[in-house]
Scaffold this motif. Structure first.
Motif, short mmCIF file in Angstrom:
data_model
loop_
_atom_site.label_atom_id
_atom_site.label_comp_id
_atom_site.label_asym_id
_atom_site.label_seq_id
_atom_site.Cartn_x
_atom_site.Cartn_y
_atom_site.Cartn_z
N LYS A 15 0.83 -1.20 0.00
CA LYS A 15 0.00 0.00 0.00
C LYS A 15 0.87 1.26 0.00
N ASP A 17 1.63 5.44 0.06
CA ASP A 17 1.25 6.76 0.56
C ASP A 17 1.12 7.70 -0.64
N GLU A 134 -8.82 6.84 0.50
CA GLU A 134 -8.64 5.93 1.64
C GLU A 134 -7.18 5.85 2.04
N MET A 135 -6.29 5.82 1.06
CA MET A 135 -4.86 5.75 1.35
C MET A 135 -4.36 7.05 1.99
N ALA A 138 -5.34 6.70 5.55
CA ALA A 138 -4.55 5.66 6.22
C ALA A 138 -3.12 6.13 6.51
N HIS A 139 -2.57 6.97 5.64
CA HIS A 139 -1.19 7.42 5.81
C HIS A 139 -1.09 8.82 6.44
#
Length: 210
Positions: A15, A17, A134-135, A138-139
């Motif tokens: 995944k 960033d 979403e990423m 998440a980051h």
């Protein structure tokens, strides 16, 4: 015999960033990944370059005006390798002095992708705006912890019903709050609690006057 998780590395690095990517409007458009970000991530997994992992390359110059880099990435030990090819144009009218570096980086990126690094980009997931959003979440960096002085004033606002006591409590922490207001990570929390203090002070004064 314990089961080996063959997807452990892949799942830990697949995944990306979005802060370390950019859209390139060439060849139909694609997402490019910052090479130093990839090297940092690989170093987190394998250790320093030259000790836990690294790469070698061989160059060739076809007659089509390009440079080809055959990149061999090793990790753990030099017998564990991945090979991939990077290729860049040397430039037609004006020579590209960075063509060799770009070709090697291209090959290195492809080698890392075979191990799972930034696999979501290569799987086309960055074409989905919802996934990219979403990423980003998440980051996102973790919020800074609330300073103790902000918590102290917040408790005072919630509990005190005497105007003088509230003002005295605020005066005690005012200078420290001013210092925190100049720190971006704390400015929002400080401004919020100061605003609540002023609202509470107005409320208590009104109650006292009525």
């Amino acid at each position: 015999m314990p089961t080996v998780d063959t997807m452990k590395l892949w799942n830990s690095v697949c995944k990306t960033d979005p802060a370390h990517t950019k859209h390139v409007a060439q060849r139909g458009g694609f997402t490019a990944i910052d090479a130093m970000y990839q090297i940092q991530t690989a170093t987190e997994q394998f250790g320093p370059v030259g000790i836990g992992w690294g790469w070698d390359f061989d160059l060739s110059y076809p007659e089509n005006g390009t440079v080809v880099a055959m990149v061999t990435l090793w990790h753990g030990n030099k017998n564990q390798t991945v090979k991939q090819v990077g290729q860049k144009s040397l430039g037609a009218n004006r020579a590209d002095e960075d063509a060799v570096k770009k070709a090697v980086t291209d090959g290195l990126t492809k080698c890392l992708s075979y191990l799972g690094f930034n696999a979501d980009v290569f799987l086309g997931k960055f074409d989905d705006n919802k996934y990219v959003a979403e990423m980003k979440v998440a980051h996102a960096p973790a919020p800074a912890p609330t300073p103790a002085v902000v918590t102290e004033l917040r408790d005072l606002i919630d509990k005190v019903t005497d105007v003088t006591q509230l003002q005295t409590g605020f005066t005690r922490v005012r200078d420290e709050l001013k210092k925190l207001q100049s720190i971006p990570d704390h400015a929002v929390a400080v401004n919020s609690v100061v605003s609540d203090y002023q609202a509470r002070l107005t409320q208590l004064n009104q109650e006292k006057a009525s």
